[in-house]
Design a protein around this motif. Structure first.
Motif, PDB file in Angstrom:
ATOM      1  N   HIS A  40      71.905 -50.144 177.800  1.00  5.25           N
ATOM      2  CA  HIS A  40      72.410 -50.290 176.438  1.00  5.25           C
ATOM      3  C   HIS A  40      72.335 -49.006 175.617  1.00  5.25           C
ATOM      4  CE1 HIS A  40      68.122 -51.019 175.927  1.00  5.25           C
ATOM      5  NE2 HIS A  40      68.282 -50.724 174.657  1.00  5.25           N
ATOM      6  N   PHE A  41      71.743 -47.980 176.158  1.00  7.05           N
ATOM      7  CA  PHE A  41      71.611 -46.720 175.427  1.00  7.05           C
ATOM      8  C   PHE A  41      71.505 -45.587 176.439  1.00  7.05           C
ATOM      9  CE2 PHE A  41      69.545 -44.612 171.602  1.00  7.05           C
ATOM     10  CZ  PHE A  41      70.623 -44.820 170.787  1.00  7.05           C
ATOM     11  N   THR A  68      74.959 -49.284 185.087  1.00  5.37           N
ATOM     12  CA  THR A  68      76.001 -48.421 184.514  1.00  5.37           C
ATOM     13  C   THR A  68      76.216 -47.169 185.365  1.00  5.37           C
ATOM     14  OG1 THR A  68      74.376 -47.355 183.086  1.00  5.37           O
ATOM     15  CG2 THR A  68      75.601 -49.208 182.141  1.00  5.37           C
ATOM     16  N   PRO A 141      62.930 -50.153 173.000  1.00  2.46           N
ATOM     17  CA  PRO A 141      64.255 -50.437 172.419  1.00  2.46           C
ATOM     18  C   PRO A 141      64.145 -50.786 170.943  1.00  2.46           C
ATOM     19  CG  PRO A 141      63.576 -52.163 173.961  1.00  2.46           C
ATOM     20  CD  PRO A 141      62.548 -51.091 174.037  1.00  2.46           C
TER      21      PRO A 141
END
Length: 144
Positions: A40-41, A68, A141
């Motif tokens: 997500h980052f 990813t 996070p």
């Protein structure tokens, strides 16, 4: 050239909350830095950590999120072009792709002196025992 830059870096010295103390910022050559990022980052944390590592003359080993892989490949291709354009060896930035076993290898690598984690609390509590890491920067996070 990279090693000449790091020798010229001066850190800040700022007042501390404690009386008769100061906070001294020190830029150090550590040789190899590890970076482990999550889906997500995946790029931002890597970007600021890699920039600082390169300025200090360090090599970077990056494990992107296993979910990813295309982002990992794309970022590596972009950085490869930048390094080549500036006559820097591509070996100063290495990617590793895989699951938790790759992250464990980075975390417990005896030649990796600083590891930057950005991930879930499962990272620290349970799956990843970080007892043997010389220095760790963990960014939970939601703190960005």
């Amino acid at each position: 050239m990279i090693f000449i830059w790091r020798q010229q870096l001066n850190g800040l010295v700022v007042p501390s909350d404690r009386s008769s103390h100061v906070i001294a910022e020190m830029w150090n050559y550590l040789s190899i830095m590890g970076a482990v990022t999550v889906f997500h980052f995946p790029c931002f944390v890597l970007g600021w950590n890699t920039s600082i590592a390169f300025i200090c003359g360090n090599f970077v080993v990056w494990k992107g999120a296993s979910t990813t892989p295309l982002i990992t490949i794309a970022i590596t291709e972009i950085l490869s072009r930048v390094l080549k354009k500036n006559n820097l060896p591509g070996v100063i930035f290495i990617i590793l792709h895989g699951g938790a076993e790759i992250g464990e290898a980075i975390a417990h690598g005896t030649n990796i002196f600083l590891v930057s984690f950005h991930g879930t609390t499962k990272f620290i509590h349970g799956r990843w025992s970080i007892d043997f890491i010389n220095a760790t920067f963990f960014e939970p996070p939601g703190s960005c």
